[in-house]
Scaffold this motif. Structure first.
Motif, mmCIF file in Angstrom:
data_model
loop_
_atom_site.group_PDB
_atom_site.id
_atom_site.type_symbol
_atom_site.label_atom_id
_atom_site.label_comp_id
_atom_site.label_asym_id
_atom_site.label_seq_id
_atom_site.Cartn_x
_atom_site.Cartn_y
_atom_site.Cartn_z
ATOM 1 N N ARG A 172 0.817 -1.221 0.000
ATOM 2 C CA ARG A 172 0.000 0.000 0.000
ATOM 3 C C ARG A 172 0.851 1.271 0.000
ATOM 4 O O ARG A 172 0.527 2.240 -0.699
ATOM 5 N N PRO B 170 -7.504 0.381 -4.735
ATOM 6 C CA PRO B 170 -8.237 -0.891 -4.681
ATOM 7 C C PRO B 170 -9.752 -0.703 -4.748
ATOM 8 O O PRO B 170 -10.293 0.246 -4.187
ATOM 9 N N GLY C 73 -6.080 -4.632 -7.134
ATOM 10 C CA GLY C 73 -5.706 -4.131 -5.809
ATOM 11 C C GLY C 73 -6.614 -4.675 -4.726
ATOM 12 O O GLY C 73 -6.158 -5.029 -3.636
ATOM 13 N N GLY C 74 -7.915 -4.749 -5.016
ATOM 14 C CA GLY C 74 -8.863 -5.289 -4.050
ATOM 15 C C GLY C 74 -8.612 -6.753 -3.751
ATOM 16 O O GLY C 74 -8.698 -7.189 -2.591
ATOM 17 N N PHE D 288 -5.489 -7.133 -1.589
ATOM 18 C CA PHE D 288 -5.817 -6.762 -0.215
ATOM 19 C C PHE D 288 -6.603 -7.878 0.470
ATOM 20 O O PHE D 288 -6.331 -8.231 1.631
ATOM 21 N N PRO E 68 0.383 -5.667 -6.331
ATOM 22 C CA PRO E 68 -0.650 -5.200 -7.267
ATOM 23 C C PRO E 68 -0.091 -4.813 -8.631
ATOM 24 O O PRO E 68 -0.810 -4.874 -9.629
#
Length: 421
Positions: free
Chosen positions: A59, A190, A326-327, A330, A397
């Protein structure tokens, strides 16, 4: 082929060296933790610390790179990681190891972001798939090779930790001395988890559960081996088998992914994982059944990650893929933090073979949910699916976004070729 890799050979060599050091440290934590008589629950917290750091690094590293530059961040993270690795035998307390693992995880994630940005910048639309594949193979070979290096010293001394630190330190020389330009790092924000789940429930839930599996295998595998009395060389072989299976099964599962309903393949791969964990559990420590169980349980884990990414992309537009990547990273990270904690608690309460029990239950949950989702949504026609590209669970990512873009471009090119023929 030579032209494709001429600009990234230094990066690939550096990645192999980094993974040799990082792979050694993962197994060393279990070996030295056993010598120091840390409990399974304490080592689970230590393991989770790595993935907390890893998630944070993915991040915040792009922010650091934009502030002070690509090369400076890369060099700084390498220095901190090397210092962290050499500090483990100096601070043999669970709380200190947790903080050090958090540091190493943050640095390793940031190194991935930087390295993958370099790789993606050097690639073209025609070469991106080959470069990403070579990068993933270099990572896996580094982890497997690291297990062989563990036989060169005693985990009860500082020698192997020093060796891991040296490997990480020298890995940056070929990268930082190469002439490749430093790219600008851009990572999409994300996608919210609710939107991601509504778009692909199986992809979201599957990635979360797979995060618990991967973190348990890579972080608690050596702890399991220590607690059942395996020798250091047997533990190294056990961990190597987890990743060797992934290296060998990636291609056939990837090929099948582009030929059939991916939900059926997700179900089948999860069932293989469940069956492998059952073998590991019921054989109660037989060496070769354990190795076979590790080979197949680890062998389906990495392909399942890439498979779930590809399945999720099947329901997204090209504009949505970067945010979804990105999601998903995560979501995977959240599962990776919780997996070792649940496994450590189970091993502490039930015994070391709860390692297989937790893994098997999680594989079973993925299989059950894939079966359930088959009753809720029609399959995407094979001609309309995105192409599969093997992406490791450790990818940042940056690589996941690049793989998604490549898959979309490849699938579109194939559809245009079919339309013209």
């Amino acid at each position: 082929m030579f032209q494709v890799f001429s600009g990234v050979w230094a990066l690939l060599i550096g990645i192999v060296l980094i993974m040799l050091g990082n792979g050694m440290h993962f197994t060393l934590i279990g070996l030295r933790g056993g010598i120091e008589e840390f409990s399974a629950a304490e080592l689970a917290i230590v393991t989770s610390g790595y993935f907390v750091g890893f998630l944070s690094g993915a991040r915040y590293t792009p922010v650091l790179i934009r502030r002070v530059g690509h090369v400076r961040v890369f060099a700084a993270l390498g220095s901190f990681m090397s210092a962290g690795l050499i500090s483990f035998p100096l601070l043999t307390e669970p709380w200190a190891w947790t903080l050090l693992r958090l540091l190493v995880g943050f640095c390793m994630s940031g190194i991935y972001v930087a390295a993958e940005s370099w790789l993606n910048n050097a690639a073209t639309n025609e070469t991106r798939g080959k470069m990403l594949s070579a990068y993933m193979i270099a990572q896996t070979l580094g982890i497997i090779g690291a297990q062989g290096l563990l036989s060169l010293g005693d985990a009860g001394t500082s020698v192997l930790f020093i060796g891991a630190s040296i490997l990480v330190s020298i890995s940056f020389a070929p990268i930082l001395l190469s002439v490749a330009p430093a790219p600008v790092v851009e990572v999409a924000k994300p996608m919210p988890l609710r939107k991601l789940f509504l778009g692909s429930p199986l992809g979201t839930v599957g990635i979360f559960l797979l995060g618990t599996i991967y973190a348990t295998q890579s972080g608690m595998g050596a702890v399991f081996g220590t607690q059942i009395g395996l020798s250091a060389s047997q533990i190294a072989l056990f961990v190597a088998m987890l990743f060797a299976g992934a290296l060998l099964l990636q291609y056939p599962i990837g090929w099948l992914s582009d030929q059939m309903d991916r939900r059926k393949l997700i179900f089948a791969a999860a069932c293989i994982g469940l069956a492998s964990c059952t073998v590991g559990w019921v054989t109660e420590g037989g060496l070769w059944p354990l190795m076979a169980a590790a080979f197949f349980a680890g062998g389906v884990t990495t392909p399942l990650y890439a498979l779930l990414l590809a399945y999720t992309n099947d329901f997204l537009s090209a504009d949505e893929m970067p945010a979804a990547s990105g999601g998903l990273v995560f979501t995977f990270g959240l599962g990776a933090i919780g997996g070792p904690l649940a496994t450590g608690w189970a091993m502490q309460s039930i015994g070391p073979f709860a390692f297989w029990l937790v893994l098997g239950a999680t594989f079973g949950a993925i299989a059950f949910y894939a079966l359930y989702r088959m009753t809720k949504r029609s399959p995407v026609p094979v001609s309309q699916t995105e192409s599969y590209l093997g992406v490791l669970p450790t990818a940042s990512p940056v690589a996941v976004e690049a793989a998604g873009a490549w898959a979309a471009e490849q699938a579109e090119a194939e559809r245009e070729a079919d339309a013209q023929s």
